[in-house]
Design an enzyme around this catalytic site. Structure first.
Site, PDB file in Angstrom:
ATOM      1  N   ASP A  10      -1.719  -3.352   1.430  1.00  0.00           N
ATOM      2  CA  ASP A  10      -2.556  -2.174   1.267  1.00  0.00           C
ATOM      3  C   ASP A  10      -1.695  -1.171   0.479  1.00  0.00           C
ATOM      4  O   ASP A  10      -0.466  -1.279   0.473  1.00  0.00           O
ATOM      5  CB  ASP A  10      -2.905  -1.641   2.659  1.00  0.00           C
ATOM      6  N   ASP A  12      -2.365   2.822  -0.130  1.00  0.00           N
ATOM      7  CA  ASP A  12      -2.208   4.149   0.476  1.00  0.00           C
ATOM      8  C   ASP A  12      -1.782   4.024   1.937  1.00  0.00           C
ATOM      9  O   ASP A  12      -2.463   3.376   2.729  1.00  0.00           O
ATOM     10  CB  ASP A  12      -3.535   4.920   0.431  1.00  0.00           C
TER      11      ASP A  12
END
Ligand code: B16
Ligand code: MG
Length: 212
Positions: A10, A12
């Site tokens: 991922d 952010d």
């Protein structure tokens, strides 16, 4: 033999921290519309797509917004957000993240991005990582957002691996749920740690989980 052949990150909240910019941009549009918005509500937007984030913000409004109005608000937020992203640079990539990524790469692992963000490529450019990953699956190639597994399933396809050969690294509960739904093991940071296959306190722990 490594425990996993690939790692899907991922973006952010895992490789970088854009929370404050999302907050400032949503706050600016919410203030303009007279809608209450605070950091607790902002925390609910983690890992959630832009339009789903807007729906959460509009829960605090009595007004009904048309699809066109919602699109205009989301565009205005994104324009402010992208301006703020200019504050980011390769200095925002920590040594810990950089060194861990290099160690995984040197151990022969395939590395991919699995992010809900439509700004992924721009953020990677800001961090100086635009050519680093073997594949990028993001908000621009998916039709369903986390907790649907599509973003991770496509990332695994892009690097030619099956879900059980990959580890997903996440900071959001929705992301860990997406990984689970797709048949992936996960490593969780922050709030995601409680739900993931592996609970991590630091990003560097990934080496111990993946290699050897
Ligand atoms: P954008 P991730 C997510 O990225 C963010 O956590 C979330 O807060 C944001 O709303 C979403 O991307 C969409 O971002 O507006 O740039 O398309 O955590 O999945 O990397
Ligand atoms: Mg995240």
């Amino acid at each position: 033999m490594n425990r996993y052949q690939g790692v899907i990150f991922d973006l952010d909240g895992v490789l970088c921290f854009t929370d404050q910019y999302h907050y400032q941009a949503w706050k600016a549009v919410a203030d303009k519309l007279g809608i209450y918005f605070d950091k607790t509500i902002n925390n609910r937007l983690r890992g959630v797509s832009r339009m789903d984030s807007l729906e959460i913000i509009l829960e605090r409004s009595d007004r009904k917004f048309t699809t066109e109005e919602k699109e205009a608000i989301a565009t205005e937020k994104n324009d402010i957000y992208r301006q703020l992203l200019h504050n980011m640079s390769s200095a925002d990539l920590s040594d810990e993240v950089r060194n861990t990524l290099l160690a995984l790469r040197n151990a022969g692992m395939k590395l991919a991005i699995g992010s809900s963000s439509k700004n992924t490529k721009f953020i990677l450019e800001r961090l100086g990582l635009e050519d680093f990953f073997d594949a990028i699956s993001d908000g621009t190639n998916i039709t369903r957002s986390k907790p649907d597994p599509q973003v991770f399933t496509m990332a695994a396809e892009f690097i030619g691996l099956a879900p059980e050969e990959c580890l997903v690294v996440e900071d959001a509960q929705a992301g860990v749920e997406a990984a689970k739904a797709g048949g992936f093991d996960s490593a969780g940071l922050g709030e995601a740690a409680d739900f993931a296959t592996y609970a991590m306190k630091t990003f560097a722990e990934l080496k111990g989980i993946c290699i050897g």
